[in-house]
Design an enzyme around this catalytic site. Structure first.
Site, PDB file in Angstrom:
ATOM      1  N   ASN A   1       0.790  -1.238   0.000  1.00  0.00           N
ATOM      2  CA  ASN A   1       0.000   0.000   0.000  1.00  0.00           C
ATOM      3  C   ASN A   1       0.817   1.281   0.000  1.00  0.00           C
ATOM      4  OD1 ASN A   1      -2.432  -1.247  -0.146  1.00  0.00           O
ATOM      5  ND2 ASN A   1      -2.980  -0.984   2.005  1.00  0.00           N
TER       6      ASN A   1
ATOM      7  N   GLU B   1      -2.610  -0.540  -7.945  1.00  0.00           N
ATOM      8  CA  GLU B   1      -4.012  -0.671  -7.542  1.00  0.00           C
ATOM      9  C   GLU B   1      -4.617   0.734  -7.500  1.00  0.00           C
ATOM     10  OE1 GLU B   1      -5.534  -3.255  -3.991  1.00  0.00           O
ATOM     11  OE2 GLU B   1      -5.212  -1.240  -3.216  1.00  0.00           O
TER      12      GLU B   1
ATOM     13  N   TRP C   1     -10.467  -7.997  11.223  1.00  0.00           N
ATOM     14  CA  TRP C   1      -9.668  -7.587  10.062  1.00  0.00           C
ATOM     15  C   TRP C   1      -8.190  -7.650  10.442  1.00  0.00           C
ATOM     16  CZ3 TRP C   1      -6.846  -2.757  10.114  1.00  0.00           C
ATOM     17  CH2 TRP C   1      -6.012  -2.642   8.986  1.00  0.00           C
TER      18      TRP C   1
ATOM     19  N   ARG D   1     -15.110  -2.917   5.731  1.00  0.00           N
ATOM     20  CA  ARG D   1     -14.681  -4.224   5.255  1.00  0.00           C
ATOM     21  C   ARG D   1     -15.878  -5.025   4.760  1.00  0.00           C
ATOM     22  NH1 ARG D   1     -10.671  -2.192   4.497  1.00  0.00           N
ATOM     23  NH2 ARG D   1      -8.665  -2.443   5.492  1.00  0.00           N
TER      24      ARG D   1
ATOM     25  N   ASP E   1      -7.586 -11.869  -4.672  1.00  0.00           N
ATOM     26  CA  ASP E   1      -7.427 -10.740  -3.751  1.00  0.00           C
ATOM     27  C   ASP E   1      -7.636 -11.206  -2.303  1.00  0.00           C
ATOM     28  OD1 ASP E   1      -7.203  -7.996  -2.951  1.00  0.00           O
ATOM     29  OD2 ASP E   1      -9.390  -7.928  -2.801  1.00  0.00           O
TER      30      ASP E   1
ATOM     31  N   HIS F   1      -1.536   1.891   9.551  1.00  0.00           N
ATOM     32  CA  HIS F   1      -2.541   1.978   8.476  1.00  0.00           C
ATOM     33  C   HIS F   1      -3.181   3.359   8.550  1.00  0.00           C
ATOM     34  CE1 HIS F   1      -5.778   0.735   5.759  1.00  0.00           C
ATOM     35  NE2 HIS F   1      -5.171  -0.422   5.545  1.00  0.00           N
TER      36      HIS F   1
ATOM     37  N   SER G   1       2.508  -2.150   5.181  1.00  0.00           N
ATOM     38  CA  SER G   1       3.527  -3.194   5.331  1.00  0.00           C
ATOM     39  C   SER G   1       4.902  -2.695   4.888  1.00  0.00           C
ATOM     40  CB  SER G   1       3.132  -4.428   4.519  1.00  0.00           C
ATOM     41  OG  SER G   1       3.037  -4.119   3.137  1.00  0.00           O
TER      42      SER G   1
END
Ligand code: SFD
Ligand code: AMP
Length: 635
Positions: free
Chosen positions: A62, A126, A219, A250, A353, A390, A441
């Protein structure tokens, strides 16, 4: 006291955790340790190959800035993060990670991680910052590099299945850590010249949507239980953004992430009447200007618009998977064969995914006969998580890099070693460090590398093993193992070991914590809404819970770990409630809403809300720190 061998380990750099940040730290530390004749010790509660948030793998990286392609600048990334966090972010930290993160991603590729490329060999994005990967073995690849770096070079050692409970202190300097094996009767004392905390974020502090038979599904991983926060709080470090919990939207009940659907497949989410809340509720964004006006709309505001539909009785909200896939395939509709081929390709991407990172979501689809190309799936706001890497921001308040400071920021944001907390010799990375969200990450790994290099610098400047007090360690050992003793002493008192008037098992303790947080601190059943009176009552109940924690009982090593995981959660909870109370405004609707202070107050609260626990006095201090810009246009 239970019969436990005490193992004493002496080292130069102690890395706590074996996740993304810790693996980054290991790679970097091994290099510098070899140059300088130092020893590095890494301790993980689990097995590094599959520990932490990336255990199941991920399907995207990400954070990738793309500096070598001239795609974006570091400043672009800083602007993105600042806006997403409604103005509350440390630009120096975000920029430091952003300028190094691409090299981490290139290392991942070199180590064997398959990153999607297009027909020209360019990475498949993405979204603007996100790269698609075949990531089911992501953690194994990253762990292998860390293990090779530490073990093959001979500078390091790795302890797996050792649960770290808390810090060892030598006055105002961190002297290492204590913990226990979850497999053998061994109590560990790690003495170190510098300690790097990378034990992830906190899950299950709030009551989750999945309870009862679904308990454990979340999650973020339930085994990240607030150990980083507990460690730094107990070391007396200043903490930041403890109010900024993250609530991700989610796929409902199995928590499949939405990023690939919104960004790669360009899906819409609509309510039961077909309305698109991102369009219909757009005027609401003006109430949160200037942040409500930016693109992309901040994550909490995206949540909030969807929640308004839910509260208006327009639920469920659906991810329009069938519409999104259909639209992409439409370009091939004049050629039946090509259309079918494209649909098959999209279908397998859709399943992959989830198979890459949230396998339970693929299982739920299979179990409910759901074909994403035929039918929409429900999505929902999950429960709150504490995750500084995040879209949340909670963590320790750490020093920034010297070269990025302005004269003004240097006085506030720099104290000698980058990514060191306000406690000497205590470094933090990934979820453990605050006010630098959106590292994910890759950025966590990069931050681990940066922090390890700085920690080595600290060691070379302070090359002595801090003192530790044998009596204090014995007292810690007795305190940590006490739940085993409590159980032994009282277990014969009832026929069912789960129920006993003299003790509480960690599972019950956790339910009580979650109930308090849910009802008083704005959890799912309160629609993420709270107020001063509720928070104050919540604090009273947390104080009773803390008193009762003396009666925690553990039948075995596994339950002993559960006891301490929940102690860690409880301290994360307290820091959160105190800081939500302290910040007298609503800044992140969609994450939480203070009904008694329903608006954003830029004049008074465009600041960091920090807190600090004094372990000697047993008291908390709440304080603010200014938001200063390292980039000229800032603001
Ligand atoms: O789609 C102790 N994340 C995503 N990042 C991405 O880059 N792409 C994605 O696709 C991401 N998505 C995602 C993500 C996470 C999860 C769970 C899902 C989907 C389903 C976020 C990243 O994974 C996250 O930002 C980083 O992993 C954070 O790194 P770090 O190092 O801060 O935490 P860790 O990796 O969880 O490691 C923690 C380690 O600590 C150990 N540990 N060890 C000893 N004693 C204790 N007491 C300990 N407590 C914990 C753990 O075992 C572990 O080794 S998406 O949703 O956006
Ligand atoms: P998620 O799967 O929700 O964790 O998101 C993965 C990445 O995509 C993160 O960087 C998110 O901030 C980003 N993202 C998810 N949804 C959106 C959206 N609707 N608009 C912009 N960015 C998004």
């Amino acid at each position: 006291m239970a019969n436990f061998e005490t193992v004493v380990v002496e080292t130069d750099l102690l890395i706590l955790g074996g996740g993304m940040a810790a693996c980054g730290a290991a790679v970097e530390a091994a290099y510098w340790a070899k140059q300088n004749g130092l020893k590095v010790t890494l301790v993980d509660k689990a097995a590094v190959d599959r520990s932490g948030a990336v255990a199941m793998g991920l399907s995207a990286i990400n954070q990738y800035v793309g500096l070598r392609d001239g795609a974006n600048t570091v400043q672009d990334y800083v602007n993105y993060v600042r806006n997403d966090l409604m103005g509350i972010t440390r630009e120096d930290l975000v920029a430091n990670i952003a300028r190094h993160v691409d090299s981490t991603v290139h290392l991942f590729e070199k180590w064997g991680l398959p990153i999607w490329t297009d027909e020209n060999g360019a990475y498949v994005h993405e979204g603007r910052w996100q790269l698609m990967i075949n990531g089911e073995s992501y953690k194994v690849v990253v762990a292998e590099a860390a293990k090779n770096a530490l073990l093959a070079s001979g500078v390091g050692e790795i302890f797996e299945r050792v649960f770290i409970v808390g810090p060892l202190m030598d006055g105002d300097r961190c002297a290492g850590a204590v913990g226990f094996s979850v497999r053998e009767n061994k109590f560990y004392t790690f003495r170190a010249k510098a300690t790097l905390v990378a034990m992830g974020g906190a899950v299950h502090v709030f009551k989750p949507r999945s309870s009862g038979e679904g308990m454990g599904r979340a999650w973020y991983p339930p085994w990240n239980s607030g150990s980083s926060a507990y460690f730094t709080i107990q070391a007396g470090a200043e903490m930041t953004c403890q109010e900024v919990r993250f609530i991700p939207v989610r796929f409902k009940d199995a928590y499949g992430p939405v990023g690939a659907w919104f960004l790669l497949f360009k899906s819409r989410a609509t309510n039961s009447q077909g309305g698109d809340y991102m369009v219909e509720r757009r005027p609401e964004l003006e109430n949160w200007a200037p942040y409500g006006r930016v693109k992309p709309v901040p994550a909490n505001l995206r949540n909030y618009l969807g929640m308004l539909d839910i509260m208006a009785g327009k639920g469920p909200i659906y991810m329009r998977t069938e519409e999104a896939l259909g639209k992409i395939a439409d370009a091939y509709k004049d050629d039946e064969k090509a259309y079918k081929k494209k649909m098959r390709e999209l279908e397998s991407e859709a399943w992959e995914d989830f198979l890459d990172m949230t396998i339970s979501q693929a299982i739920l689809w299979a179990a409910t006969n759901l074909q994403p190309e035929e039918r929409s799936s429900e999505i929902a706001a999950a429960e709150p998580y504490f995750i500084g890497s995040h879209s949340g921001a909670s963590g320790a308040w750490v020093s920034g890099p010297e070269d990025l400071q302005t004269p003004e920021t240097k006085a506030e944001y720099f104290w000698g070693y980058g990514h060191m907390a306000t406690v000497k010799g205590l470094f933090c990375a990934g979820d453990a460090s605050g006010a630098s969200s959106h590292k994910f990450s890759s950025g966590s790994h990069a931050e681990g590398r940066i922090a390890a290099k700085e920690a080595v610098k600290f060691i070379l400047d302070h090359n002595t093993l801090p003192k530790t007090d044998a009596a204090a360690i014995e007292a810690l050992k007795a305190q940590i193992l006490k739940p085993l003793d409590v159980y032994e002493q009282h277990k014969a008192g009832t026929t069912d070991p789960e129920i006993n008037p003299n003790y509480m098992k960690p599972r019950m303790f956790m339910f009580r914590l979650q109930k308090i947080m849910d009802e008083y601190a704005g959890g799912i059943t309160a629609q993420f809404t709270t107020n001063e009176a509720l928070l104050k009552r919540g604090l009273e109940l947390l104080a009773f819970l803390k008193e009762d924690s003396e009666n925690l009982a553990a039948a075995d090593l596994h339950e002993l770990m559960r006891c301490w995981e929940n102690m860690h959660r409880m301290w994360q909870a307290e820091a959160h409630v105190r800081t939500v109370l302290f910040r007298e405004e609503t800044r992140w609707p969609g994450y939480y809403f203070r009904a008694d202070k329903p608006k954003m107050d830029e004049e008074k609260w465009h600041v960091f809300a920090n807190c600090k626990y004094d372990p000697e006095a047993g008291s908390w201090e709440m304080l603010t720190r200014p938001i200063l810009h390292v980039f000229p246009q800032g603001g």
